[in-house]
Every structure is written in C-alpha cells, then in structure tokens.
Design a protein around this motif. Sequence first.
Motif, mmCIF file in Angstrom:
data_model
loop_
_atom_site.group_PDB
_atom_site.id
_atom_site.type_symbol
_atom_site.label_atom_id
_atom_site.label_comp_id
_atom_site.label_asym_id
_atom_site.label_seq_id
_atom_site.Cartn_x
_atom_site.Cartn_y
_atom_site.Cartn_z
ATOM 1 N N ASP A 116 -44.370 -5.603 -13.152
ATOM 2 C CA ASP A 116 -43.910 -5.668 -14.412
ATOM 3 C C ASP A 116 -44.599 -4.238 -15.174
ATOM 4 O O ASP A 116 -45.764 -3.746 -14.745
ATOM 5 C CB ASP A 116 -44.583 -6.861 -15.623
ATOM 6 C CG ASP A 116 -43.744 -7.960 -15.216
ATOM 7 O OD1 ASP A 116 -43.615 -8.376 -14.148
ATOM 8 O OD2 ASP A 116 -43.643 -8.720 -16.332
ATOM 9 N N TYR B 3 -43.769 -1.017 -18.109
ATOM 10 C CA TYR B 3 -43.025 -0.444 -19.384
ATOM 11 C C TYR B 3 -43.083 1.241 -19.318
ATOM 12 O O TYR B 3 -43.906 1.706 -18.439
ATOM 13 C CB TYR B 3 -43.225 -0.842 -20.821
ATOM 14 C CG TYR B 3 -44.914 -0.709 -21.035
ATOM 15 C CD1 TYR B 3 -45.198 0.667 -21.635
ATOM 16 C CD2 TYR B 3 -45.661 -1.651 -20.769
ATOM 17 C CE1 TYR B 3 -46.612 0.869 -21.846
ATOM 18 C CE2 TYR B 3 -46.922 -1.287 -20.956
ATOM 19 C CZ TYR B 3 -47.426 -0.001 -21.642
ATOM 20 O OH TYR B 3 -48.669 0.109 -22.058
ATOM 21 N N ASP C 237 -39.084 -4.736 -14.001
ATOM 22 C CA ASP C 237 -39.992 -5.783 -13.289
ATOM 23 C C ASP C 237 -39.480 -6.111 -11.890
ATOM 24 O O ASP C 237 -38.129 -6.097 -11.507
ATOM 25 C CB ASP C 237 -39.593 -7.240 -13.813
ATOM 26 C CG ASP C 237 -40.566 -8.433 -13.303
ATOM 27 O OD1 ASP C 237 -41.473 -8.005 -12.298
ATOM 28 O OD2 ASP C 237 -40.501 -9.416 -13.627
ATOM 29 N N HIS D 197 -31.615 -7.864 -16.081
ATOM 30 C CA HIS D 197 -33.025 -7.948 -17.008
ATOM 31 C C HIS D 197 -32.406 -8.832 -18.298
ATOM 32 O O HIS D 197 -31.269 -8.627 -18.851
ATOM 33 C CB HIS D 197 -33.680 -6.457 -17.410
ATOM 34 C CG HIS D 197 -34.965 -6.613 -17.705
ATOM 35 N ND1 HIS D 197 -36.039 -6.648 -16.799
ATOM 36 C CD2 HIS D 197 -35.461 -6.816 -18.873
ATOM 37 C CE1 HIS D 197 -37.336 -6.776 -17.397
ATOM 38 N NE2 HIS D 197 -37.017 -6.661 -18.578
ATOM 39 N N THR E 16 -40.385 -8.454 -20.693
ATOM 40 C CA THR E 16 -40.171 -8.949 -19.403
ATOM 41 C C THR E 16 -39.968 -10.319 -19.472
ATOM 42 O O THR E 16 -40.325 -11.132 -20.482
ATOM 43 C CB THR E 16 -41.139 -8.592 -18.423
ATOM 44 O OG1 THR E 16 -42.549 -8.944 -18.880
ATOM 45 C CG2 THR E 16 -41.179 -6.942 -18.089
#
Length: 682
Positions: A479, A481, A497, A571, A619
């Motif tokens: 995961d 960002y 992810d 996603h 996620t």
Amino acid sequence: MTQAGRKRASGRVPLDVFDQVPVAVLVTGGKEHRLLYANDAFRWMFGDRPVRAPVREALGDLVGQDTFAVFGKVLATGETARLDDVRVTVDRGDGPHERLFRMSLSRVPLQRGEWGLLAVVHEVTAQMAATRRMRAMEKELRRFRRRYQSIMWAGTHGVWVTGPHGESRESYGWQRLTGQTPEESLGRGWMRALHPEDRAHAEEWWDKAAEQAVSPYEVTYRVRTRDGAYRHIRFRSVPVRENGAVVEWVGTSTDVEQEWQEERRRRLLDRAAAAASDITNLEEMCQALADVVVPELADTCDVHLLPEPNGGLPHTRTIVAERLCCAVRAGLPRLPMLQEHYSAEVLRQAVGQRRPAHISFPRGRPPFRYPEAVRTWIAEVGAHNAVVLPIVVEGEAAAVVTACVCGDRPPISPADIDLIGQILDHTHDAIGNALRFRRTQRVALALQHSLLAEPPHVPGLEIAARYQASPSAAEIGGDWYDAFLSSRGAVKLVIGDVAGHDLAAAVCMSQVRNMLRALAVDRDESPGDVLRRLNTAFEVLNGESTATCVLTRLERDDEGLWRLVYSVAGHPPPLLVTGEGEARFLQDAGNPLLGLSHEQSWISAVEPLPPDSTLLLYTDGLVERRGEDLGDGLERLRRWAEPLAREPLHRFCDELLTRMPVTGEDDIAMIALRVPSEARSR
C-alpha cells in the motif's frame, strides 16, 4: 438312698437343703471319702452312684488321681479348694461327650466328731467355650488392629482424633512432622502449624464441621514442618456419630508435596502451552505467561523487551527496557507501565551467562536503579526476592522475565525457578516466533514509512495522509500514497496497492510509485493517459505482478473553483463528502488493473469540488472484511464519513481509522484533501 437316710448320714448338716439346688452337690465321709450324699442335679449329670462306696469306686470313671489327691488335702488341712478344669466324658443318651466342670471342695463336720467333704459341681462347658471364643475373638481383633494400623500407617505420616469441631484429642506423627509438643497441638493449637492463608479456611470449615454431611472429608493444606519450610499435607477424615450426632473425627495426614509439585508442574506447563498455541500477539502471549507464573510461583512477574543487540550489554552501565506486560497477585497495586532504566549489573549475569540470576535484598530496597515510580511501587509491595530469566532468540537475549516475591512469602525456591525456566522452554518456539515477528514488523514499518512522502504544502488546500500497518503481518505491504505538484502547479494525489504482502510487493510498490511520479510530471496529460503509459511500463518491468491505483489532478477552472480530474485502475472509488455532509463515490473513470493488457483507451473523468468538500482516497484494507461484499464496506465508509464532514481534516482521518471495523489483516493507506470555503478560496 432315702431322704431320711440322707439326713441321718449328714448328722449336723441338713443335706436335704441341696436336693433341689440346680448345681450338683455330693458329700463324702472319712478318710476313704465314702459317698454319703448326692443330690438330684448330680444324679442327672452323672447318673446314680453307689452309696457308702469310696469315691474311687463310686466316681472312678469321673474323677482322676489328681482330683483324689485334692480331696485328701482338703480333708486334712480344712482349706477350701476349687478345680476349674475338670474334664469328664458324659453320656446323656446322645452319645459320649467331653464336658467341662468346676468343682469346689470344702471340709464339713459329720456326726460323732467325724469330718467329711462337701463338693459343689457345676458344668462350665458353655462358659468355657464362650471364653475360648472371646479369647479367639480378642486375638483376631488384635490381629485386625495390627493390620489396620499397618494399613493406616502405610503411606501416611500421622493418625489423629479430634472433637466435633476440630479440637485435637489424640495424634500420632503430628509432633514429629511439625515440631509441636503434644500440649501445643491440643485443642485447635495444631492449626497454628498451617499456612496463614490455609488456616482461615480450616477454622471456617471446622466451625461448621459437626453440621457437615461430608463423609469422608479430604483437603490439602500447607503445613510448616519442624525445619520451618511448608509442605503440602493431605488430610482425610471421617466422622464418628452417636445417635446421629458427630462426636469426633478420625483421620490421617499424608505428605503429598512431591505429588502436588508434579501436578502443579503439569498444570502450569499445560496452561503455558495453551497460551503459546492460542495467541500470536507478543504482548498478549507474554501477559498470558506472566499470569501462569502469578500467583502460583511468585507475587509479581513482568516481561521486558531488550533493545538490540542484547540491550547494549555488557558495556553500558544502564539500558532502557520496554515492559511488555506485568502480572501481580490479587491485593497488590499494579505496576505503572513505562520504559524502565535498568542497571546493567542486574542483567549481566542472566543475559551474559544465559541462565537465571537469583537475588535477595532488604524488603522494598533492590540493589539496582529503577525509575522513581517503580521504586515507590517496590517499596509499597515489599518485594525482597527476585529471579531474572533471559529469553534467548537466535543466540541473543531478546527479552527478560523478572519474577518477585513480596511480604512474608518465602524466597522463590530453586525448584520453582526451574519450573519457570521449563515454562519458558515449553513456549520457547512460540515466544521466539513472536519476538522475531515483532522485530521484523518494526523494521518493515520503518521501511514502509521511509517510502511514504509527506504531502506538499499547497496554499488554500488542506492535505492529510495516514498509514496503518497490519498488526498481524510482519512483512512490508504494497500500500502507498503520494502527493506532489506538477510543473504547471497542478496538485497530484495518488493512492495505490500492489498485490502481495512481502518484500517483493514492497519493491514493486516502490518502482510503481517512482515511475508514476516520473510519468505524471513528464507531460501535461490526463490521469487516464498517465495510467495507460504506466501500465505499459508495469507489464514490461514486473511480469506477472498486478496493482491498483487512483491518480487525481486538482486544478482551478476559469472561475477560480477547484475541480478534480481522476482515473481509477481497479481500485476502490474515491469518496467525495460535501460540506453539508452528503457523501458519494466517484465511479465514472473505471479502468482495469495495472499489469493487465488493455487495448482500449484509458478513461478519465472530471468532478467539480464544492467549497468545504473533502476528497478521500484509500486502500481496500479500510473497507474489506472477510466473507463480506465490498459494497457493504463502501456503504459503511460513506455512512461514517458524512457526520465528519465539518471536522478538521486530521480528525476526519483519525476518526475513520478508529470507527471503521477493520480486520487488521491488511495495511491501510489513505490521503484526504479538503477544499477551502468559497470566501477563503477568493
């Protein structure tokens, strides 16, 4: 012989008084002991006998030579005599039988100055038979008593008798065991040898013992022996009742220390094994093991995690150890949870030699340094004896177990120290795995955070990011960002992810993150076109790996309002929450997973962002639950997000992490953006 004749023969003795006497009576006269008189009972016993005949002739078949000698002695001396065992064979019509008789002889005067003998004979066959039976019974009873005593003493150390309420009356072996004198153990004095904690129970039970219906009663108490140590003694007793009431108790006491120790060892090892097999979390496992030690083996027990390697031993004077858990006996205050500064000296022996270190010290005053709060606690509980045992993982001391005893409790015995060591050995693999898991997880988390950049500062916008590692996975997750500015000043937010939860996933995540950054700032393209080029590079560089991603671009329109251009590659969709608390998912720009061939165009969508609205990228660890449809998790997120629309952005993120019922099986990454109000935007 006629009645008149019998009277005349007696002279001065009226013999007719003996006619109806139920015992046999005969009278002889002269030195020849001629038979002068025999009553009816005698004739019934022995038949008619010739009168005036010497007794040797008249009673020759009944009386032996020894008896005739006694006749002569009594006549000569005048002293009475009794023959207790005269055996005579008598036939009363049912055949000859040997009978036993008792004969009393005394001299009596006859007429003309002569003397004779008065013989009183009565049969004692039945009495003698009863006596023989009684003697045989007594002999058998003595034999039974010896057998009973042998059985009682086999495997026992004492036999005792008490009153109905436990007042000692007799005891055998108690004084030898405890060193009490008989006077000290009388009444309830014997209870003073019991352990104080057991004495209260014993007194309470014996107060009501006479009314108890328990029979037999069995209990095990700790008894102070003559050397001052306590041993476990099993008491077995049965009540003795008269007319339904208990008048006394009879019992035995048996030393069962070895049996008790072995049973306790099995029980504690079973509990430790169950804790190690059912629990994977290190703190919970250590707490369960500490609860096994307390209060059975010690009054307190705690587990400290040492820094690596070996807590800086042996060169540093002090170390900082993290306490993972603490157990205390009921009634003692709990130890404050904090990192503790230890003196290295107290650990050097245990850690350096890889074996327990056992220390005694004045009550409440250990010979090593502690934080003030811990020193206060030690003084309060009155600790005076401690053992430190190292937990060795892969050749290094990873943690230490410290057990203490307090107050009047005796020091921890070598046998109990060995048992604590067996408990740790019994669970060594599970503890080692948990410790390795925790260390790997810490390293993984540190690496993960190093790959997550801090969001940029953009005037007029609020950006907040969160990352929560899975508590049940030791490896690094995929995961991530990201947030950065393009060359033209547009704000780019990314959430992604990579499939997997291992080092390979982390490496792949790092590659995807870096490639996406490069592609996103290289050209002024739509997010869909950027993801298309990323997918091409992803297929070439990562083979069979797959990933999901959301790429967004925030920019102002011609009127100065913020708008969002976004594209989603497999996603969960972004969530938009308005300032009025209405939330909806943005689902107009769906594309396949990264890593899959896709010949069609990758699409993007545009969404205006109202003032005070919040955009959330996240996620799947935030919304997915095993066995539940993803739609249920998304709807739950929407419901929880709406009431938080007016909360500060950091609180908005923290509350979602706290309130959402996540499984903990996956990492969670999230990044949120708050658009300013219209007035602030101008």
